[in-house]
Write an enzyme that holds these catalytic residues in place. Structure first.
Site, PDB file in Angstrom:
ATOM      1  N   GLU A 118       5.232  -2.108 -13.464  1.00 44.96           N
ATOM      2  CA  GLU A 118       5.618  -3.416 -12.730  1.00 44.96           C
ATOM      3  C   GLU A 118       5.638  -4.051 -13.560  1.00 44.96           C
ATOM      4  O   GLU A 118       5.279  -5.397 -13.057  1.00 44.96           O
ATOM      5  CB  GLU A 118       4.767  -4.042 -11.547  1.00 44.96           C
ATOM      6  CG  GLU A 118       5.054  -3.034 -10.163  1.00 44.96           C
ATOM      7  CD  GLU A 118       3.987  -3.169  -8.676  1.00 44.96           C
ATOM      8  OE1 GLU A 118       3.660  -4.043  -9.285  1.00 44.96           O
ATOM      9  OE2 GLU A 118       4.079  -2.486  -8.246  1.00 44.96           O
TER      10      GLU A 118
ATOM     11  N   ASN B 251       7.129   2.331 -14.678  1.00 44.11           N
ATOM     12  CA  ASN B 251       6.883   2.726 -13.029  1.00 44.11           C
ATOM     13  C   ASN B 251       7.481   0.834 -12.660  1.00 44.11           C
ATOM     14  O   ASN B 251       6.518   0.083 -12.835  1.00 44.11           O
ATOM     15  CB  ASN B 251       5.839   3.245 -12.438  1.00 44.11           C
ATOM     16  CG  ASN B 251       5.538   3.656 -11.468  1.00 44.11           C
ATOM     17  OD1 ASN B 251       7.061   4.061 -10.331  1.00 44.11           O
ATOM     18  ND2 ASN B 251       4.961   3.348 -10.422  1.00 44.11           N
TER      19      ASN B 251
ATOM     20  N   HIS C 213      10.017   1.824  -2.525  1.00 41.22           N
ATOM     21  CA  HIS C 213       9.600   1.017  -1.696  1.00 41.22           C
ATOM     22  C   HIS C 213      10.403   0.363  -0.625  1.00 41.22           C
ATOM     23  O   HIS C 213      11.780  -0.204  -1.538  1.00 41.22           O
ATOM     24  CB  HIS C 213       8.407   0.265  -1.410  1.00 41.22           C
ATOM     25  CG  HIS C 213       7.311   0.949  -2.244  1.00 41.22           C
ATOM     26  ND1 HIS C 213       6.661   1.726  -1.470  1.00 41.22           N
ATOM     27  CD2 HIS C 213       6.650   0.479  -3.498  1.00 41.22           C
ATOM     28  CE1 HIS C 213       5.312   1.986  -1.770  1.00 41.22           C
ATOM     29  NE2 HIS C 213       5.332   1.418  -3.447  1.00 41.22           N
TER      30      HIS C 213
ATOM     31  N   GLU D  47       6.612   6.665  -5.468  1.00 44.94           N
ATOM     32  CA  GLU D  47       6.135   5.495  -4.450  1.00 44.94           C
ATOM     33  C   GLU D  47       7.058   5.349  -2.708  1.00 44.94           C
ATOM     34  O   GLU D  47       6.836   5.057  -2.266  1.00 44.94           O
ATOM     35  CB  GLU D  47       6.207   4.388  -4.524  1.00 44.94           C
ATOM     36  CG  GLU D  47       4.817   4.297  -6.197  1.00 44.94           C
ATOM     37  CD  GLU D  47       4.455   3.143  -6.029  1.00 44.94           C
ATOM     38  OE1 GLU D  47       4.512   2.471  -5.404  1.00 44.94           O
ATOM     39  OE2 GLU D  47       3.794   2.984  -7.105  1.00 44.94           O
TER      40      GLU D  47
ATOM     41  N   ASP E 217       8.749   5.008   0.425  1.00 42.27           N
ATOM     42  CA  ASP E 217       8.390   4.790   2.066  1.00 42.27           C
ATOM     43  C   ASP E 217       9.912   3.606   2.446  1.00 42.27           C
ATOM     44  O   ASP E 217      10.053   3.133   1.533  1.00 42.27           O
ATOM     45  CB  ASP E 217       7.071   4.708   2.471  1.00 42.27           C
ATOM     46  CG  ASP E 217       6.854   3.113   0.885  1.00 42.27           C
ATOM     47  OD1 ASP E 217       7.664   2.816   1.170  1.00 42.27           O
ATOM     48  OD2 ASP E 217       5.327   2.661   1.381  1.00 42.27           O
TER      49      ASP E 217
HETATM   50  O1  G3I Z   1     -11.473  -4.989  -2.525  1.00 44.02           O
HETATM   51  C1  G3I Z   1     -12.013  -3.872  -1.574  1.00 44.02           C
HETATM   52  C2  G3I Z   1     -12.629  -3.017  -2.047  1.00 44.02           C
HETATM   53  O2  G3I Z   1     -13.910  -3.429  -2.492  1.00 44.02           O
HETATM   54  C3  G3I Z   1     -13.048  -1.717  -0.666  1.00 44.02           C
HETATM   55  O3  G3I Z   1     -13.702  -0.776  -0.877  1.00 44.02           O
HETATM   56  C4  G3I Z   1     -11.460  -1.622   0.506  1.00 44.02           C
HETATM   57  C5  G3I Z   1     -12.194  -1.351   1.254  1.00 44.02           C
HETATM   58  O4  G3I Z   1     -11.091  -1.158   2.310  1.00 44.02           O
HETATM   59  O5  G3I Z   1     -10.159  -2.654   0.707  1.00 44.02           O
HETATM   60  C6  G3I Z   1     -10.015  -3.677  -0.899  1.00 44.02           C
HETATM   61  O6  G3I Z   1      -8.813  -3.550  -1.326  1.00 44.02           O
HETATM   62  C7  G3I Z   1      -7.786  -3.026  -0.875  1.00 44.02           C
HETATM   63  C8  G3I Z   1      -7.131  -2.480  -2.646  1.00 44.02           C
HETATM   64  O7  G3I Z   1      -5.909  -1.888  -2.141  1.00 44.02           O
HETATM   65  C9  G3I Z   1      -8.396  -1.125  -2.652  1.00 44.02           C
HETATM   66  O8  G3I Z   1      -8.335  -1.799  -4.094  1.00 44.02           O
HETATM   67  C10 G3I Z   1      -6.988  -4.158  -0.374  1.00 44.02           C
HETATM   68  O9  G3I Z   1      -7.152  -4.401   0.921  1.00 44.02           O
HETATM   69  C11 G3I Z   1      -5.344  -3.168   0.377  1.00 44.02           C
HETATM   70  O10 G3I Z   1      -5.326  -4.428   0.593  1.00 44.02           O
HETATM   71  C12 G3I Z   1      -4.966  -2.618  -1.161  1.00 44.02           C
HETATM   72  O11 G3I Z   1      -3.582  -2.409  -1.229  1.00 44.02           O
HETATM   73  C13 G3I Z   1      -3.315  -1.739  -1.992  1.00 44.02           C
HETATM   74  C14 G3I Z   1      -1.290  -2.078  -3.233  1.00 44.02           C
HETATM   75  O12 G3I Z   1      -1.566  -1.472  -4.171  1.00 44.02           O
HETATM   76  C15 G3I Z   1      -2.694  -3.328  -3.481  1.00 44.02           C
HETATM   77  O13 G3I Z   1      -1.937  -3.799  -4.542  1.00 44.02           O
HETATM   78  C16 G3I Z   1      -2.743  -0.260  -1.426  1.00 44.02           C
HETATM   79  O14 G3I Z   1      -3.433   0.023  -0.511  1.00 44.02           O
HETATM   80  C17 G3I Z   1      -1.466   0.248  -2.147  1.00 44.02           C
HETATM   81  O15 G3I Z   1      -1.023   1.500  -1.395  1.00 44.02           O
HETATM   82  C18 G3I Z   1      -0.716  -0.118  -3.065  1.00 44.02           C
HETATM   83  O16 G3I Z   1       0.103   0.456  -4.008  1.00 44.02           O
HETATM   84  C19 G3I Z   1       0.772  -0.158  -4.252  1.00 44.02           C
HETATM   85  C20 G3I Z   1       0.541   0.752  -6.034  1.00 44.02           C
HETATM   86  O17 G3I Z   1      -0.015   0.760  -7.024  1.00 44.02           O
HETATM   87  C21 G3I Z   1       2.359  -0.217  -7.060  1.00 44.02           C
HETATM   88  N1  G3I Z   1       3.499  -0.012  -6.271  1.00 44.02           N
HETATM   89  C22 G3I Z   1       3.091  -1.162  -4.761  1.00 44.02           C
HETATM   90  C23 G3I Z   1       2.303   0.156  -3.861  1.00 44.02           C
HETATM   91  C24 G3I Z   1       2.665  -1.037  -2.586  1.00 44.02           C
HETATM   92  O18 G3I Z   1       1.993  -2.472  -2.708  1.00 44.02           O
END
Ligand code: G3I
Length: 387
Positions: free
Chosen positions: A175, A226, A262, A291, A293
């Site tokens: 990104e 990507n 997405h 990715e 969905d």
């Molecule tokens: O930071 C806390 C962590 O310390 C804790 O262990 C965990 C427990 O629930 O929560 C943590 O944060 C979460 C984080 O992922 C993990 O580092 C956030 O709540 C959560 O909202 C976060 O979301 C991820 C998101 O990227 C963040 O940008 C999603 O799971 C993930 O599916 C999403 O993936 C991205 C791709 O990497 C790039 N493309 C878009 C895609 C969807 O947004």
């Protein structure tokens, strides 16, 4: 017709009959008594050179994996997919929480699961504007470009080196372009991305070196750019196309272009995915859907999607897969999680959901069936659907 979790588990068992490599897993994970449904496994129906993957958050779903007693989620993940992407476990905040601390606990768990189940791993990601640890955000306020380069080089060499030989594709840069609708339009994220910001005078030189460092740490991994909104031909993918040409001319070991995939039913569908993939393939690059969905808007009071929404979702998943099947250079097709039980979508897009290919109980949706049917129809190594 909808199938149950049972039929997915059946497919896990059948893996043992079709590819001996998978026998060890299948023997331990599949319920006894199933032997004849390899046709129900995505990984089993894919053309040989196409990896079919899912993202998984190892910290949440794989740590503690017991090969002899896998959860139902783990059985489906192992039985259906030949590739895994770490949803969060290889991101900066997970693996590099402090300047001198690297923590590969959950990423290693993912790689171990993949090995146990004869799956490949797509690495994700080394340079991104999101999910950077607080120390990076704080330190970057005073970084010179040399400071940023030193931090990034150490990170890339350490992380890619740690997984040397285990990762077949790395999303090196994720990104890195803004969208048309962002302030400033389509341009490299030299504001939001702390590394590109510090090197805003020549961000492409930083990108070239980032790919070079990754390549030196693992020469066998194919290195990807990507992004989202990067499926069809648009102003953003035009910018990527120009960047890819420039990076190749500058000697970068750039090997692939990934369209995240997405999608949302709130928007129209861009039918130029295949043409977009073809132009990157013509540069000598691999392409991938990384990715996928397809989220569905659910109105207030709507308890589930309408039959029409369900059908359109299946069509869009399938259209992304078709583009991949039709371009020989497409090396992997990955869904960003296979179950609504763990999808990131509702948390980020309130009012949208039901985005994955199985429901919360892992029951396949028509989207799953459409993918399976198209994989089944595809002939390995050819372009079966052109024209
Ligand atoms: O930071 C806390 C962590 O310390 C804790 O262990 C965990 C427990 O629930 O929560 C943590 O944060 C979460 C984080 O992922 C993990 O580092 C956030 O709540 C959560 O909202 C976060 O979301 C991820 C998101 O990227 C963040 O940008 C999603 O799971 C993930 O599916 C999403 O993936 C991205 C791709 O990497 C790039 N493309 C878009 C895609 C969807 O947004």
């Amino acid at each position: 017709m909808r199938r149950s979790i049972r039929s997915l588990l059946v497919a896990t068992a059948a893996v043992a009959l079709v590819l001996p490599l998978w026998a060890a897993h299948a023997a331990s994970a599949a319920p006894p008594g199933f032997s004849n449904a390899d046709k129900d496994a995505l990984r089993n129906q894919a053309p040989r050179d196409l990896a079919v993957g899912s993202a998984v958050w190892a910290q949440q779903q794989l740590v503690g994996y017991d090969r002899k007693a896998p959860t139902e989620f783990q059985q489906v993940l192992a039985g259906q997919f030949s590739s895994l992407s770490p949803e969060n476990d290889m991101k900066w905040d997970a693996v590099h929480p402090a300047p001198d601390v690297y923590d590969f606990t959950s990423a290693d768990a993912l790689v171990a699961f993949a090995k146990a189940n004869h799956q490949q791993v797509r690495g994700h990601t080394l340079l991104w504007h999101n999910q950077n640890p607080a120390w990076v955000t704080a330190a970057s306020a005073t970084w010179t470009c040399d400071d940023a380069r030193a931090v990034l080089e150490d990170h890339i060499r350490t992380v890619v080196g740690h997984f040397k030989g285990e990762i077949y594709e790395w999303d090196v840069a994720n990104e890195i372009f803004q969208d048309e609708w962002d302030n400033g339009g389509v341009r490299l994220r030299t504001q939001a991305n702390p590394f590109l910001k510090a090197c805003a005078d020549d961000p492409v030189a930083l990108l070239v070196d980032a790919f070079r460092w990754a390549h030196e740490a693992d020469p066998d991994a194919v290195l990807f750019l990507n992004d989202y909104n990067a499926e069809g031909i648009n102003t953003k993918t035009d910018a990527y196309y120009a960047l890819a040409q420039q990076m190749l001319a500058d000697g970068a070991p750039l090997g692939g272009f990934g369209a995240q995939g997405h999608l949302s039913l709130l928007y129209g569908f861009d039918t130029s995915i295949q043409a977009n993939f073809e132009r990157f393939a013509d540069l000598g690059l691999q392409v991938a859907v990384t990715e996928a969905d397809v989220r569905i808007p659910l109105l207030d009071g709507q308890t589930g999607p309408t039959p029409e929404q369900i059908a359109v979702q299946a069509e869009r998943y399938d259209a992304m897969l078709q583009a991949c099947l039709n371009v020989t250079a497409c090396s992997s097709f990955t869904v960003w999680g296979f179950s609504d039980a763990y999808s990131w979508v509702p948390g980020v897009f309130p009012g949208e959901g039901w985005a994955t290919i199985t429901d919360e109980e892992f029951t396949p949706k028509p989207a799953f069936d459409a993918l399976l049917e198209s994989l089944r129809d595809a002939t390995p190594g050819t372009s079966p659907r052109v024209g």
